[in-house]
Motif scaffolding. Structure first.
Motif: not given
Length: 809
Positions: A54-61, A67-68
């Motif tokens: 999973l990413p930590a955010s959609e369009n940020h860091h 990313g998470l």
């Protein structure tokens, strides 16, 4: 989007793609292996299974796949670094502090790993391709759900109005992700540690140390990722993630050593106001590296790349909007002038140095010629001073004798007494410089000291002459002075070189004793010729070596006349007026050509004969440095012979690299050099070889002390870090910095060598506590101790002294 693979476990992704981060936690947390596997590793695995890809955010860091988990591990590492340098229990007893210290480290890692864990539940949803099957985080992990429904891939949907909803969920997940055994172990050290863990996960507004550490680490991880630019290319994006590709390429070029910092030929120049990159050459190397990686959709123009970096905030514009900065580094300057490099200026040093301290700055001239601003580094004093020419001093207009007052002679410092060894240091008179016009008092010499050359800085200005009531001495009428001036103007450069060559093989003399005569020294006295027939029969019968030992060397011998040449016939009695004088024709009689200087040096390096330090070389060294050379005469002769190949020497790892084969040193010298503590071996690598490969050449590194000596003798301004080069006013502060670092360093054995290790976060914390900079602390370490920084490990190693090695009874 193509979805995320679901048939691979989160633990597998963590161990294969985040290996360095989890290994760093294991190596720094301070627990034995069995306790680490029992209390910490289960938390890592549980978080990895929850976060999966999973990413930590959609369009940020950290917006890319994984990313998470990456962000959580980065925050855990940074928090752990802070825990290692934080005093949590200052009011407790030493035994109590020891019991709780490791628990604080584990609590910090756990809080950092869980601070964003709730995002997996509140910020997004995972479904199959059709959107009919949805993952339930309360029932199973993503991997278990995908395997249960036989899904190769899962797809993400971001929830609206999700900002900060994850915080409370992250706190609730702590009971699920932290095993009961770990909770019980933490509480054994005190329930306050367990309570501080929950405060840190929630980010409560309190000044608790653990909460502040997690908050700071979270911000640092976010900032560093944003500096890399967008991490993924989505359907609505414009194309290739150029920013991330370029920033990653720069980091690779720097870490592999292809880019160097603050030395001639460097791409990167660190100044007091920021970091500059010589952009045209650097851009070509970046593009070349990316093309080799198979990335073809990359702009090739340096200007285009620079504009993209500026648009994304990685490059800083000048006040007039221009992207190029004209930088003239001090290392490239000669007499205050040097080439101006067209550079990019990074908006933050973290772009190139995200996990390591920024190297010490160098002085630069900023701007175009005529409008340049000097930015002086703290460790450099007046680096851009325009040097005065010293080849031929400007003629001083002749004044009336009565208007000139002789300058008082400067008494020489007493020479230290050294034991006899293979290197002898002669106390020979230094050859005077040749003025274009002799000054009135040019022939006057102090009677108690050898004559010293008078440079342009030593000569008094004409306006400073004061009238004197004393009668002027007849310096201009002295025939010895006239002979000296004529002789110095007549001897050819070749004859002077030959004289220097012969001086190098002369035995060690004592301090010369010059006869006193009205405060003047005649050239005959200077060259050792008897004056006014005062030589006794015993002195006239002395051999040439004994005369040399008394500091008197005939000029014919200085100019290369062989020692076994037939002696001249007994001269007839001289008139009283000319007795004790030497005829110019006899002095300039053509001698037998001696061995060339280069050949004599090579022969001296191979044979056992002594090689003398010239007075100029001796003046450049301290008594301790001379004694160090005298302790190893054979190696010292070879070191002096290296002065003829100074163009082959290189600066590597803060020490002088001496190539084998092209220098007087050979393969057989390596082990003896190492035993004599002349050769430096890398102690941060297990079983490191004694030799070093540099640009397809094999050689070795001198120790820092010997590197300083060689640089002094060869006139190389390479800035070798060593205690002898620390300004006196900085020594107390440097010692305080080193003492503070040693208190925080932890012991680590590398390949049988005991070391003390600190990390960048510890240095940053110490810098804040000591009200200084990380660069100053690192400089103190490198100048006072044998130390190495390993960027890939994010560690700074200090070779431990015997008294610093912990004993195990």
């Amino acid at each position: 989007q193509e979805g995320y693979p679901g048939k691979v476990t989160g633990e597998w992704f963590m161990r294969h793609y985040q290996r360095k981060l989890i290994d760093r936690i294991a190596g720094s947390i301070g627990l034995p292996k069995d306790e680490y596997q029992r209390y910490v590793e289960p938390i890592l695995i549980n978080v990895a299974e929850l976060a999966h890809l999973l990413p930590a955010s959609e369009n940020h860091h950290h917006a890319g796949p994984g990313g998470l988990l990456r962000h959580s591990l980065e925050v855990a590492n940074l928090t752990l670094d802070g825990c290692l340098t934080t005093a949590f229990d200052t009011a407790e007893t030493p035994a109590r502090r020891s019991t709780r210290r490791w628990r604080w480290n584990v609590a910090g890692v756990a809080a950092a790993l869980l601070h964003d864990a709730g995002k997996a539940l509140t910020d997004l949803r995972a479904t199959d391709f059709e959107g009919q099957l949805e993952w339930n985080p309360g029932r199973e992990t993503l991997h278990q759900w995908a395997m249960h429904h036989k899904l190769d891939r899962y797809f993400l949907h971001w929830n609206a109005q999700r900002h900060e909803k994850h915080i409370q969920v992250s706190v609730a997940l702590a009971h699920k992700l932290i095993p009961d055994e770990t909770v019980a172990w933490l509480m054994e050290g005190g329930r306050d540690i367990y309570g501080a863990l929950f405060d840190a996960i929630a980010g409560n507004a309190n000044p608790a140390p653990l909460t502040e550490l997690v908050r700071w680490a979270d911000s640092a991880s976010v900032r560093r990722d944003l500096l890399k630019g967008p991490s993924h290319a989505r359907g609505g994006d414009t194309g290739v993630p150029v920013i991330r590709l370029v920033s990653d390429a720069m980091l690779r070029l720097l870490s592999t050593g292809r880019w160097t910092v603050n030395v001639p030929g460097s791409r990167v120049w660190v100044a007091t106001d920021g970091v500059y990159i010589a952009w045209h050459s650097a851009a070509e190397e970046i593009v070349s590296l990316l093309v080799k990686d198979g990335i073809v959709a990359i702009p090739r123009s340096p200007e285009t790349l620079l504009a993209i970096l500026a648009d994304h905030g990685l490059a800083q514009r000048r006040d007039d909007g221009d992207l190029y900065w004209l930088v003239t580094p001090q290392a490239l300057c000669r007499n205050g002038k040097g080439p101006a490099l067209r550079c990019l200026k990074l908006s933050s040093a973290d772009v190139l140095f995200p996990h390591v301290p920024v190297p010490p700055p160098t002085s630069i001239l900023l701007g175009k010629e005529g409008e340049q601003i000097e930015l002086i580094a703290p460790n450099e004093k007046s680096p851009f001073d325009r040097e005065k020419p010293v080849s031929a001093p400007t003629a001083v207009p002749a004044q009336e004798p009565a208007a000139a007052k002789p300058q008082p002679p400067r008494q020489p410092e007493p020479a230290p007494e050294a034991e006899q060894s293979g290197i002898s240091v002669p106390r020979m008179p230094t050859e005077p410089s040749t003025p274009s016009m002799p000054a009135p008092a040019a022939a006057e010499m102090p009677s108690s000291a050898p004559p010293a050359p008078q440079t342009a800085e030593d000569a008094p200005p004409a306006s400073s002459a004061e009238p004197s009531d004393e009668p002027p001495e007849e310096a201009m009428d002295d025939p010895d002075a006239e002979l000296e001036r004529m002789l110095l103007g007549t001897i050819s450069p070749e004859q002077r070189a030959l004289a220097t060559s012969n001086l190098e093989s002369a035995p060690e003399p004592e301090a010369p004793e010059f006869p006193r005569k009205s405060g003047k020294v005649s050239l005959a006295d200077l060259l050792g010729t008897p004056v006014d027939g005062e030589a006794s029969p015993e002195s006239s019968a002395e051999t040439a070596p004994r005369k040399a030992a008394r500091g008197k060397v005939p000029l014919a011998e200085m100019l290369g006349t062989p020692a076994d040449a037939p002696s001249a016939p007994e001269p007839s009695p001289e008139p009283e007026a000319t007795r004790g004088k030497v005829s110019l024709a006899a002095l300039l009689a053509e001698p037998e050509p001696p061995m060339p200087l280069s050949a004599s040096r090579a022969e001296a390096a191979d044979s056992g004969q002594e090689v003398l330090l010239t007075p100029e070389q001796e003046a450049r060294l301290t008594p301790a440095e001379i004694a160090l050379l005298e302790a190893q005469p054979a190696f010292a002769r070879r070191l002096l012979a290296c002065l003829g190949i100074s163009q082959e020497l290189r600066l590597v790892s803060g020490r002088v690299f001496v190539p084998l084969g092209d220098s007087p040193f050979g393969d057989d010298d390596i082990q003896p050099l190492f035993r004599a503590d002349w050769l430096w071996q890398d102690f941060t690598t297990e079983e490191a070889p004694l030799t070093r490969a540099w640009h397809k050449r094999t050689g070795f590194l001198l120790t820092a002390r010997l590197s300083v000596i060689l640089c002094k003798l060869a006139g190389l301004d390479w800035g070798i870090p060593h205690s002898s080069r620390i300004p006196a006013e900085k020594i107390p502060s440097y010692r305080n910095y080193l003492a503070a670092v040693l208190e925080q360093a932890r012991p680590e054995k590398v390949g049988g060598v005991d070391t003390l290790v600190v990390n960048p976060t510890q240095l940053g914390t110490l810098a804040q506590q000591l009200n200084t900079s990380v660069m100053e602390i690192e400089e103190a370490i490198f100048y006072l101790r044998d130390a190495m920084k390993v960027h890939t490990r994010k560690k700074l190693y200090i070779r431990a002294l015997p008294q610093e090695v912990p004993t195990h009874e």
